[in-house]
Design an enzyme around this catalytic site. Structure first.
Site, PDB file in Angstrom:
ATOM      1  N   GLY A  11       0.847  -1.193   0.000  1.00 44.79           N
ATOM      2  CA  GLY A  11       0.000   0.000   0.000  1.00 44.79           C
ATOM      3  C   GLY A  11       0.880   1.239   0.000  1.00 44.79           C
ATOM      4  O   GLY A  11       0.573   2.249   0.641  1.00 44.79           O
ATOM      5  N   GLN A  15      -1.362   7.724   1.294  1.00 47.90           N
ATOM      6  CA  GLN A  15      -0.962   8.939   2.005  1.00 47.90           C
ATOM      7  C   GLN A  15       0.283   8.704   2.869  1.00 47.90           C
ATOM      8  O   GLN A  15       1.221   9.499   2.843  1.00 47.90           O
ATOM      9  CB  GLN A  15      -2.120   9.442   2.880  1.00 47.90           C
ATOM     10  CG  GLN A  15      -1.843  10.808   3.489  1.00 47.90           C
ATOM     11  CD  GLN A  15      -2.816  11.183   4.602  1.00 47.90           C
ATOM     12  OE1 GLN A  15      -3.553  10.344   5.118  1.00 47.90           O
ATOM     13  NE2 GLN A  15      -2.810  12.450   4.983  1.00 47.90           N
ATOM     14  N   ASP A  53      -1.566  -7.653  -4.607  1.00 45.71           N
ATOM     15  CA  ASP A  53      -2.887  -7.622  -3.981  1.00 45.71           C
ATOM     16  C   ASP A  53      -2.730  -8.391  -2.673  1.00 45.71           C
ATOM     17  O   ASP A  53      -2.511  -9.603  -2.676  1.00 45.71           O
ATOM     18  CB  ASP A  53      -3.913  -8.302  -4.899  1.00 45.71           C
ATOM     19  CG  ASP A  53      -5.280  -8.373  -4.230  1.00 45.71           C
ATOM     20  OD1 ASP A  53      -5.405  -7.947  -3.070  1.00 45.71           O
ATOM     21  OD2 ASP A  53      -6.221  -8.871  -4.885  1.00 45.71           O
ATOM     22  N   TYR A 143     -14.555   0.321   9.653  1.00 47.55           N
ATOM     23  CA  TYR A 143     -13.110   0.537   9.742  1.00 47.55           C
ATOM     24  C   TYR A 143     -12.625   0.343  11.186  1.00 47.55           C
ATOM     25  O   TYR A 143     -11.659  -0.389  11.437  1.00 47.55           O
ATOM     26  CB  TYR A 143     -12.817   1.954   9.250  1.00 47.55           C
ATOM     27  CG  TYR A 143     -11.391   2.412   9.347  1.00 47.55           C
ATOM     28  CD1 TYR A 143     -10.390   1.801   8.607  1.00 47.55           C
ATOM     29  CD2 TYR A 143     -11.050   3.494  10.157  1.00 47.55           C
ATOM     30  CE1 TYR A 143      -9.084   2.253   8.682  1.00 47.55           C
ATOM     31  CE2 TYR A 143      -9.744   3.952  10.225  1.00 47.55           C
ATOM     32  CZ  TYR A 143      -8.773   3.330   9.494  1.00 47.55           C
ATOM     33  OH  TYR A 143      -7.475   3.778   9.559  1.00 47.55           O
ATOM     34  N   LYS A 147     -10.146  -2.479  12.711  1.00 45.36           N
ATOM     35  CA  LYS A 147      -8.887  -2.117  13.378  1.00 45.36           C
ATOM     36  C   LYS A 147      -8.853  -2.690  14.802  1.00 45.36           C
ATOM     37  O   LYS A 147      -7.812  -3.159  15.268  1.00 45.36           O
ATOM     38  CB  LYS A 147      -8.698  -0.597  13.394  1.00 45.36           C
ATOM     39  CG  LYS A 147      -8.352  -0.005  12.028  1.00 45.36           C
ATOM     40  CD  LYS A 147      -6.994  -0.497  11.524  1.00 45.36           C
ATOM     41  CE  LYS A 147      -6.621   0.055  10.162  1.00 45.36           C
ATOM     42  NZ  LYS A 147      -5.383  -0.515   9.634  1.00 45.36           N
TER      43      LYS A 147
HETATM   44  N1  SER Z   1      -7.624   9.276   9.178  1.00 41.38           N
HETATM   45  C1  SER Z   1      -8.358   8.060   9.361  1.00 41.38           C
HETATM   46  C2  SER Z   1      -9.749   8.187   8.885  1.00 41.38           C
HETATM   47  O1  SER Z   1     -10.266   9.285   8.936  1.00 41.38           O
HETATM   48  C3  SER Z   1      -8.345   7.695  10.812  1.00 41.38           C
HETATM   49  O2  SER Z   1      -7.603   6.565  10.983  1.00 41.38           O
HETATM   50  O3  SER Z   1     -10.316   7.228   8.485  1.00 41.38           O
END
Ligand code: SER
Length: 313
Positions: A11, A15, A53, A143, A147
């Site tokens: 990846g 960013q 991938d 998400y 995590k």
């Molecule tokens: N910057 C991330 C998000 O906004 C936070 O882990 O998803």
């Protein structure tokens, strides 16, 4: 740092990866850091690059063996806003990718892993000011759920199989070298680009939504810092709280106005508001400080100066 470090960043064109690869190559040498992403990007011109991938365990193993990789930084993931649009894929990518890398270390094919967690592991029932390392979590986004589950699996693999995995709960990250990739904190990068381009910005979060943030040089310093720390110093094998500074859209707009006096901001909160409202406002990262010496350098004022200076170039 050893001479034998052979690093794979998965990846790598996102960013964080964009900046991390450059920094790792400065330390370990260009040829010892293999960048990889799901498709070929501009990065392929700068040094070793592979298309990977992370869902494809066999393909990943082949590349790890071919390059004699012994450390992996796994950055491929769907972030908070993107994962809400595609929850099943968000879960699958974030979890299966992690398992594929954890298993390489379990099988002793690689010896060290970096995997990022996030402030998204916290939820609406978490104490939101100076959120402690150990507290109520109950994340409410896909998400965040992925995590938090990932953190549990990292700790499990460390305890059961001795896997040397290290992790940080990143706050919102702000940098000028790369674009953010679908998070709730992305506004804090977009605002700088729009301030310089058009002099105004319409924010997708409301004006007093305070969130924990960090300038990218600090995030890179923390990432490489925890990876280079002596193993005994990394006492938390789920993920460490990490803090830089906190601000709201109104506060960053006022800071930008000090340098661009005509800048104006307006507010049109969207679905990301609900995500932001479920996250902490500030983070207590004293364990990271005590265990392996974490300390942030940047605050809102010097980050703003540096962002504007670099984006103007
Ligand atoms: N910057 C991330 C998000 O906004 C936070 O882990 O998803």
């Amino acid at each position: 740092m050893g001479k034998s470090d052979k690093i794979l960043v998965i990846g790598s064109s996102g960013q964080i990866g964009t900046e991390l690869v450059q920094n790792l190559r400065d330390i370990y040498g260009i040829d010892n850091v293999v960048a990889s992403d799901v498709k070929v990007t501009e990065q392929a011109k700068e040094g070793p690059f592979e298309v990977i991938d992370v869902m494809n365990a066999a393909g990943l193993l082949e590349i790890v063996k071919r390059h004699n990789i012994n450390q992996v930084y796994l950055l491929a993931a769907l972030l908070s806003a993107t994962a809400e649009k595609n929850p099943k894929f968000g879960w699958d990518l974030n979890m299966q990718g992690l398992f594929n890398v954890l298993d390489l270390a379990k099988e002793k094919i690689i010896r060290k892993i970096y995997w990022p967690s996030s402030i998204a592991v916290f939820g609406p029932n978490t104490p939101s000011i100076n959120t402690p390392q150990f507290t109520i979590m109950e994340p409410s986004t896909v998400y965040g759920i992925s995590k938090q589950a990932g953190e549990r699996w990292c700790e499990y693999y460390f305890n059961k199989y001795g896997v040397d995995v290290r992790s940080l709960r990143y706050p919102g990250l702000i940098g000028w070298k790369s674009a953010p990739g679908g998070g709730t904190t992305d506004y804090a990068v977009h605002i700088f680009h729009e301030a310089l381009k058009s002099g105004s910005y319409e924010c997708f979060l409301s004006e007093n939504t305070t969130l924990p943030m960090m300038y990218m040089p600090d995030a890179i310093k923390a990432t490489i810092g925890i990876m280079q720390a002596d193993s005994q110093k990394v006492k938390i094998r789920s993920s460490y709280n990490l803090s830089g500074f906190s601000f709201s859209p109104n506060e960053i707009a006022l800071e930008i106005k000090k340098h661009i006096p005509n800048f104006s901001i307006s507010y049109k909160p969207d679905s990301r508001q609900q995500i932001a409202d479920s996250w902490p406002k500030s983070i207590d990262s004293s364990e990271a400080g005590k265990h392996w010496g974490w300390k942030a350098e940047y605050d809102l004022a010097n980050m703003t100066i540096d962002m504007i200076k670099n984006l103007k170039k």
